[in-house]
Scaffold this motif. Structure first.
Motif, PDB file in Angstrom:
ATOM      1  N   VAL A  67     104.672  28.190  69.561  1.00 35.25           N
ATOM      2  CA  VAL A  67     104.096  29.487  69.216  1.00 35.25           C
ATOM      3  C   VAL A  67     103.132  29.338  68.050  1.00 35.25           C
ATOM      4  O   VAL A  67     103.428  28.655  67.061  1.00 35.25           O
ATOM      5  CB  VAL A  67     105.211  30.497  68.858  1.00 35.25           C
ATOM      6  N   VAL A  68     101.971  29.988  68.156  1.00 38.61           N
ATOM      7  CA  VAL A  68     100.990  29.997  67.075  1.00 38.61           C
ATOM      8  C   VAL A  68     101.545  30.825  65.924  1.00 38.61           C
ATOM      9  O   VAL A  68     102.093  31.914  66.127  1.00 38.61           O
ATOM     10  CB  VAL A  68      99.650  30.577  67.557  1.00 38.61           C
ATOM     11  N   ARG A  69     101.428  30.305  64.727  1.00 38.90           N
ATOM     12  CA  ARG A  69     101.987  30.993  63.570  1.00 38.90           C
ATOM     13  C   ARG A  69     101.441  32.411  63.452  1.00 38.90           C
ATOM     14  O   ARG A  69     100.253  32.660  63.632  1.00 38.90           O
ATOM     15  CB  ARG A  69     101.682  30.203  62.301  1.00 38.90           C
ATOM     16  N   GLN A  70     102.343  33.295  63.075  1.00 40.36           N
ATOM     17  CA  GLN A  70     102.069  34.717  63.145  1.00 40.36           C
ATOM     18  C   GLN A  70     101.187  35.252  62.030  1.00 40.36           C
ATOM     19  O   GLN A  70     100.282  36.033  62.266  1.00 40.36           O
ATOM     20  CB  GLN A  70     103.406  35.477  63.129  1.00 40.36           C
ATOM     21  N   ARG A  71     101.452  34.850  60.781  1.00 40.35           N
ATOM     22  CA  ARG A  71     100.831  35.536  59.648  1.00 40.35           C
ATOM     23  C   ARG A  71      99.972  34.583  58.824  1.00 40.35           C
ATOM     24  O   ARG A  71     100.290  33.408  58.692  1.00 40.35           O
ATOM     25  CB  ARG A  71     101.921  36.129  58.744  1.00 40.35           C
ATOM     26  N   PRO A  72      98.893  35.101  58.239  1.00 43.42           N
ATOM     27  CA  PRO A  72      98.109  34.267  57.317  1.00 43.42           C
ATOM     28  C   PRO A  72      98.900  34.034  56.044  1.00 43.42           C
ATOM     29  O   PRO A  72      99.852  34.758  55.739  1.00 43.42           O
ATOM     30  CB  PRO A  72      96.869  35.128  57.049  1.00 43.42           C
ATOM     31  N   PRO A  73      98.552  33.013  55.277  1.00 40.51           N
ATOM     32  CA  PRO A  73      99.289  32.763  54.045  1.00 40.51           C
ATOM     33  C   PRO A  73      99.227  33.950  53.096  1.00 40.51           C
ATOM     34  O   PRO A  73      98.221  34.655  53.003  1.00 40.51           O
ATOM     35  CB  PRO A  73      98.561  31.548  53.443  1.00 40.51           C
ATOM     36  N   MET A  74     100.310  34.177  52.391  1.00 43.34           N
ATOM     37  CA  MET A  74     100.357  35.210  51.372  1.00 43.34           C
ATOM     38  C   MET A  74      99.619  34.725  50.133  1.00 43.34           C
ATOM     39  O   MET A  74      99.711  33.549  49.783  1.00 43.34           O
ATOM     40  CB  MET A  74     101.808  35.513  51.016  1.00 43.34           C
ATOM     41  N   VAL A  93     107.389  43.670  39.991  1.00 39.78           N
ATOM     42  CA  VAL A  93     107.723  42.315  39.555  1.00 39.78           C
ATOM     43  C   VAL A  93     106.798  41.326  40.258  1.00 39.78           C
ATOM     44  O   VAL A  93     106.026  41.673  41.141  1.00 39.78           O
ATOM     45  CB  VAL A  93     109.199  42.005  39.853  1.00 39.78           C
ATOM     46  N   ALA A  94     106.893  40.052  39.863  1.00 39.34           N
ATOM     47  CA  ALA A  94     105.895  39.074  40.285  1.00 39.34           C
ATOM     48  C   ALA A  94     105.805  38.921  41.805  1.00 39.34           C
ATOM     49  O   ALA A  94     104.704  38.925  42.367  1.00 39.34           O
ATOM     50  CB  ALA A  94     106.196  37.721  39.630  1.00 39.34           C
ATOM     51  N   PHE A  95     106.951  38.778  42.503  1.00 37.53           N
ATOM     52  CA  PHE A  95     106.850  38.576  43.950  1.00 37.53           C
ATOM     53  C   PHE A  95     106.265  39.804  44.628  1.00 37.53           C
ATOM     54  O   PHE A  95     105.549  39.699  45.631  1.00 37.53           O
ATOM     55  CB  PHE A  95     108.211  38.188  44.552  1.00 37.53           C
ATOM     56  N   ALA A  96     106.541  41.006  44.063  1.00 33.90           N
ATOM     57  CA  ALA A  96     105.976  42.225  44.637  1.00 33.90           C
ATOM     58  C   ALA A  96     104.474  42.315  44.381  1.00 33.90           C
ATOM     59  O   ALA A  96     103.716  42.835  45.216  1.00 33.90           O
ATOM     60  CB  ALA A  96     106.684  43.445  44.050  1.00 33.90           C
ATOM     61  N   ALA A  97     104.014  41.787  43.243  1.00 34.03           N
ATOM     62  CA  ALA A  97     102.579  41.759  42.971  1.00 34.03           C
ATOM     63  C   ALA A  97     101.849  40.919  44.007  1.00 34.03           C
ATOM     64  O   ALA A  97     100.757  41.269  44.465  1.00 34.03           O
ATOM     65  CB  ALA A  97     102.326  41.214  41.563  1.00 34.03           C
ATOM     66  N   ASP A  98     102.466  39.795  44.399  1.00 28.25           N
ATOM     67  CA  ASP A  98     101.882  38.972  45.457  1.00 28.25           C
ATOM     68  C   ASP A  98     101.803  39.749  46.767  1.00 28.25           C
ATOM     69  O   ASP A  98     100.806  39.671  47.497  1.00 28.25           O
ATOM     70  CB  ASP A  98     102.719  37.704  45.670  1.00 28.25           C
ATOM     71  N   ARG A  99     102.860  40.489  47.094  1.00 27.44           N
ATOM     72  CA  ARG A  99     102.874  41.259  48.340  1.00 27.44           C
ATOM     73  C   ARG A  99     101.765  42.305  48.342  1.00 27.44           C
ATOM     74  O   ARG A  99     101.057  42.481  49.336  1.00 27.44           O
ATOM     75  CB  ARG A  99     104.235  41.950  48.521  1.00 27.44           C
ATOM     76  N   GLY A 103      98.421  42.830  50.786  1.00 27.16           N
ATOM     77  CA  GLY A 103      98.444  43.970  51.693  1.00 27.16           C
ATOM     78  C   GLY A 103      99.721  44.076  52.503  1.00 27.16           C
ATOM     79  O   GLY A 103      99.711  44.575  53.637  1.00 27.16           O
ATOM     80  N   ARG A 104     100.836  43.619  51.929  1.00 32.55           N
ATOM     81  CA  ARG A 104     102.110  43.630  52.639  1.00 32.55           C
ATOM     82  C   ARG A 104     103.115  44.516  51.919  1.00 32.55           C
ATOM     83  O   ARG A 104     103.141  44.585  50.695  1.00 32.55           O
ATOM     84  CB  ARG A 104     102.674  42.212  52.763  1.00 32.55           C
ATOM     85  N   ALA A 105     103.943  45.154  52.721  1.00 33.48           N
ATOM     86  CA  ALA A 105     104.992  45.994  52.159  1.00 33.48           C
ATOM     87  C   ALA A 105     106.102  45.119  51.586  1.00 33.48           C
ATOM     88  O   ALA A 105     106.250  43.951  51.944  1.00 33.48           O
ATOM     89  CB  ALA A 105     105.551  46.912  53.241  1.00 33.48           C
TER      90      ALA A 105
END
Length: 256
Positions: A67-74, A93-99, A103-105
């Protein structure tokens, strides 16, 4: 093409993926079909697909195929992910800032955690200036994105800095509003500057299982030390990141 043409075949399939002929989430044709289409044997196809898998372009999934990978790198932000506007004056927090930058929830339970008092290993002891075996708090987190593990982060603290604070509460998610840095600030230990270093290596068997890594994928290792304005070390952190699930983005002023 012959039995030694796996690199050429991998190049053809790679280009097809990059041009959208095989879209994210799509399944490549069966190996026998590819062998027939490109006039090679199945071993050549298998080797070509393994090369694409090692590059992080495809993933074998049981009962589905390749399967071709689904998502582009975060995007993993650099200094911007630690902005005080986010954790001191907000609740990101930091991981949420990356999200948010990607453009990810996100939701607090995307971060699990295990907290324990452990004996400082030589590296942690040297950093804090204590004897090896001295008690420190270990706060280990696993972070997921839509159910897929992205990285682990394990932080170490001196007991006198975090005893009886949310940083030693094992409840899943950030350590309260603003996360760990906000907790340290309330303790009079506001983070002011830090040093991060990175290197890559192949994962251990435990890391492969924990991060659900495909065969051949390396990990990026983060080592972080966080200090107050007067130079007090308040956190030593180690992170293990799935290499294909992040792009690393840094913005900074050019020094004089």
């Amino acid at each position: 093409m012959g039995t030694t043409g796996y690199r050429e075949l991998a190049g053809i399939l790679r280009e097809a993926i990059q041009q959208g002929q095989y879209t994210p989430g799509a399944t490549l044709p069966k190996q026998e079909e590819l062998a027939s289409q490109y006039d090679v044997n199945v071993k050549t196809v298998r080797t070509a697909v393994a090369l694409l898998e090692a590059e992080g372009l495809v993933t074998p999934i049981r009962r589905r195929g390749t399967v071709v990978r689904q998502r582009p790198p975060m995007r993993r932000l650099g200094v911007d992910r630690y902005s005080k506007q986010k954790w001191k004056f907000g609740d990101v927090v930091a991981f949420a800032a990356d999200r948010e930058a990607s453009g990810r929830a996100w939701k607090p339970t995307d971060q699990t955690q295990t907290v324990a008092q452990v004996e400082a290993d030589p590296e942690i002891a040297e950093a804090f200036g204590v004897e090896p075996g001295s008690p420190v708090y270990e706060r280990a987190r696993l972070v997921t994105d839509d159910g897929q593990p992205t990285h682990t982060l394990t932080s170490y603290y001196l007991p006198e800095h975090v005893e009886n604070t949310p940083l030693v509460d094992p409840t899943p998610g950030p350590a309260g509003r603003g996360g760990g840095f906000a907790v340290l600030t309330l303790q009079g230990l506001e983070p002011d500057h830090m040093t991060e270093s990175f290197h890559s290596r192949m994962p251990t068997p435990d890391e492969i299982a924990q991060l659900d890594l495909p065969a051949g994928e390396p990990v990026m290792i983060l080592q972080r030390r966080t200090y107050t304005a007067d130079g007090t070390l308040v956190e030593v952190a180690r992170g293990v990141h799935a290499a294909s699930r992040f792009s690393w983005t840094y913005s900074f002023d050019i020094p004089d």
